[in-house]
Design an enzyme around this catalytic site. Structure first.
Site, mmCIF file in Angstrom:
data_model
loop_
_atom_site.group_PDB
_atom_site.id
_atom_site.type_symbol
_atom_site.label_atom_id
_atom_site.label_comp_id
_atom_site.label_asym_id
_atom_site.label_seq_id
_atom_site.Cartn_x
_atom_site.Cartn_y
_atom_site.Cartn_z
ATOM 1 N N GLY A 165 34.088 42.197 53.569
ATOM 2 C CA GLY A 165 33.898 41.697 54.921
ATOM 3 C C GLY A 165 34.933 40.633 55.271
ATOM 4 O O GLY A 165 35.028 40.191 56.405
ATOM 5 N N ASN A 166 35.711 40.214 54.263
ATOM 6 C CA ASN A 166 36.760 39.219 54.467
ATOM 7 C C ASN A 166 37.985 39.929 55.059
ATOM 8 O O ASN A 166 38.613 40.751 54.400
ATOM 9 C CB ASN A 166 37.081 38.557 53.110
ATOM 10 C CG ASN A 166 38.237 37.572 53.182
ATOM 11 O OD1 ASN A 166 39.175 37.738 53.959
ATOM 12 N ND2 ASN A 166 38.167 36.548 52.352
ATOM 13 N N TYR A 214 44.183 29.786 49.841
ATOM 14 C CA TYR A 214 44.918 28.734 49.137
ATOM 15 C C TYR A 214 46.428 29.021 49.040
ATOM 16 O O TYR A 214 47.164 28.255 48.403
ATOM 17 C CB TYR A 214 44.346 28.554 47.720
ATOM 18 C CG TYR A 214 42.888 28.134 47.710
ATOM 19 C CD1 TYR A 214 42.531 26.784 47.810
ATOM 20 C CD2 TYR A 214 41.869 29.071 47.594
ATOM 21 C CE1 TYR A 214 41.195 26.399 47.803
ATOM 22 C CE2 TYR A 214 40.532 28.693 47.584
ATOM 23 C CZ TYR A 214 40.200 27.359 47.694
ATOM 24 O OH TYR A 214 38.884 26.974 47.690
ATOM 25 N N ASP A 244 36.253 40.887 43.812
ATOM 26 C CA ASP A 244 35.932 39.475 43.881
ATOM 27 C C ASP A 244 37.139 38.730 43.332
ATOM 28 O O ASP A 244 37.765 39.179 42.358
ATOM 29 C CB ASP A 244 34.669 39.123 43.093
ATOM 30 C CG ASP A 244 34.093 37.803 43.593
ATOM 31 O OD1 ASP A 244 33.842 37.686 44.804
ATOM 32 O OD2 ASP A 244 33.914 36.870 42.782
HETATM 33 P P1 IMP Z 1 35.526 36.222 47.789
HETATM 34 O O1 IMP Z 1 35.497 36.819 49.159
HETATM 35 O O2 IMP Z 1 34.224 35.720 47.298
HETATM 36 O O3 IMP Z 1 36.213 37.119 46.792
HETATM 37 O O4 IMP Z 1 36.405 34.882 47.941
HETATM 38 C C1 IMP Z 1 37.743 34.878 47.683
HETATM 39 C C2 IMP Z 1 38.310 33.488 48.042
HETATM 40 O O5 IMP Z 1 39.274 33.138 47.047
HETATM 41 C C3 IMP Z 1 39.058 33.526 49.360
HETATM 42 O O6 IMP Z 1 38.239 33.170 50.443
HETATM 43 C C4 IMP Z 1 40.174 32.519 49.127
HETATM 44 O O7 IMP Z 1 39.695 31.210 49.339
HETATM 45 C C5 IMP Z 1 40.477 32.674 47.639
HETATM 46 N N1 IMP Z 1 41.518 33.697 47.434
HETATM 47 C C6 IMP Z 1 41.367 34.913 46.844
HETATM 48 N N2 IMP Z 1 42.528 35.597 46.860
HETATM 49 C C7 IMP Z 1 43.422 34.804 47.476
HETATM 50 C C8 IMP Z 1 44.799 34.979 47.810
HETATM 51 O O8 IMP Z 1 45.425 36.030 47.587
HETATM 52 N N3 IMP Z 1 45.370 33.932 48.437
HETATM 53 C C9 IMP Z 1 44.726 32.772 48.732
HETATM 54 N N4 IMP Z 1 43.442 32.566 48.473
HETATM 55 C C10 IMP Z 1 42.784 33.584 47.834
#
Ligand code: IMP
Length: 209
Positions: A9-10, A161, A76
């Site tokens: 969903g991201n 990040y 994840d």
């Molecule tokens: P998830 O949706 O629970 O997997 O959260 C992943 C989170 O990790 C994101 O919201 C970012 O804050 C961080 N993250 C993961 N991959 C990246 C990346 O490629 N660049 C920068 N931040 C990342």
């Protein structure tokens, strides 16, 4: 033809997953049809309470596969900073609070690293991807990219990040890279390319197709 759901969903991650898979799926268009989570708006988000990237990726893949009846890929991912004992880790998306955005998360990260010298700011992005049919984990893969956290935000590409993640081989942050270059070296790029290779085997064998 196998339909496969990309369950995230991201929107930033969804965009990157689609870009990466469009690079590695060349020639497989006749075999796989990708479905997006936005095509299934009625499904509530699962609670991501796993303690590892793997458990959260599995939880999401099984959850969406059961609700849609489709083979489902979920990921994840997050940032691990050595000087912070692996924080923010699985809490990367909500480091500064449940509703926190990238700006607040980055601010907190830089505050916590105040006084830590560059040599002790090693960090990595980690990504685990899982393919589920709702009952079993059919395939999984992992990717990491090593870097260092810098105070100054640099670059406008990427998300999360990225502006503070310095990648030494290129002499820039992952937010300064072009998308194709980030996908070549990133945690998500590596994990999805590895999963894609296994997927080719699964579909080719006819075992579970
Ligand atoms: P998830 O949706 O629970 O997997 O959260 C992943 C989170 O990790 C994101 O919201 C970012 O804050 C961080 N993250 C993961 N991959 C990246 C990346 O490629 N660049 C920068 N931040 C990342």
């Amino acid at each position: 033809m196998r339909e496969i759901l990309l369950a995230t969903g991201n929107q930033d991650k969804a965009r990157e997953m689609e870009e990466i898979l469009s690079i590695v799926e060349a020639g497989m268009e006749a075999i796989i049809r990708w479905r997006r989570l936005s095509e299934y708006p009625g499904i509530a988000e699962p609670v991501e309470d796993g303690r590892t990237f793997r458990s959260n990726a599995e939880l999401k893949a099984h959850y969406y596969a059961r609700r849609t009846g489709l083979w489902t890929i979920a990921d994840d991912s997050g940032l691990e900073v050595d000087a912070l004992a692996g924080e923010p880790g699985v809490r990367s998306a909500r480091y500064a609070g449940e509703k926190a955005g990238a700006r607040a998360n980055n601010l907190l990260l830089i505050q916590k690293l105040a006084g830590v010298p560059p040599a002790r700011r090693s960090a990595r992005f980690r990504c685990v991807v899982v393919l589920s049919d709702g009952l079993r984990c059919l395939a999984s893969a992992e990717g990491t990219i090593e870097g260092r956290i810098i105070d100054e935000a640099r670059g406008c590409n990427g998300f999360g990040y990225d502006p503070h993640f310095w990648y030494e081989p290129d002499g820039m942050t992952t937010a300064e890279m072009t998308s194709p270059r980030k996908h070549e070296v990133s945690h998500r790029g590596q994990a999805l390319k590895r999963l894609r290779e296994q997927l080719g085997g699964l579909l080719g064998s006819g075992e579970v197709a």
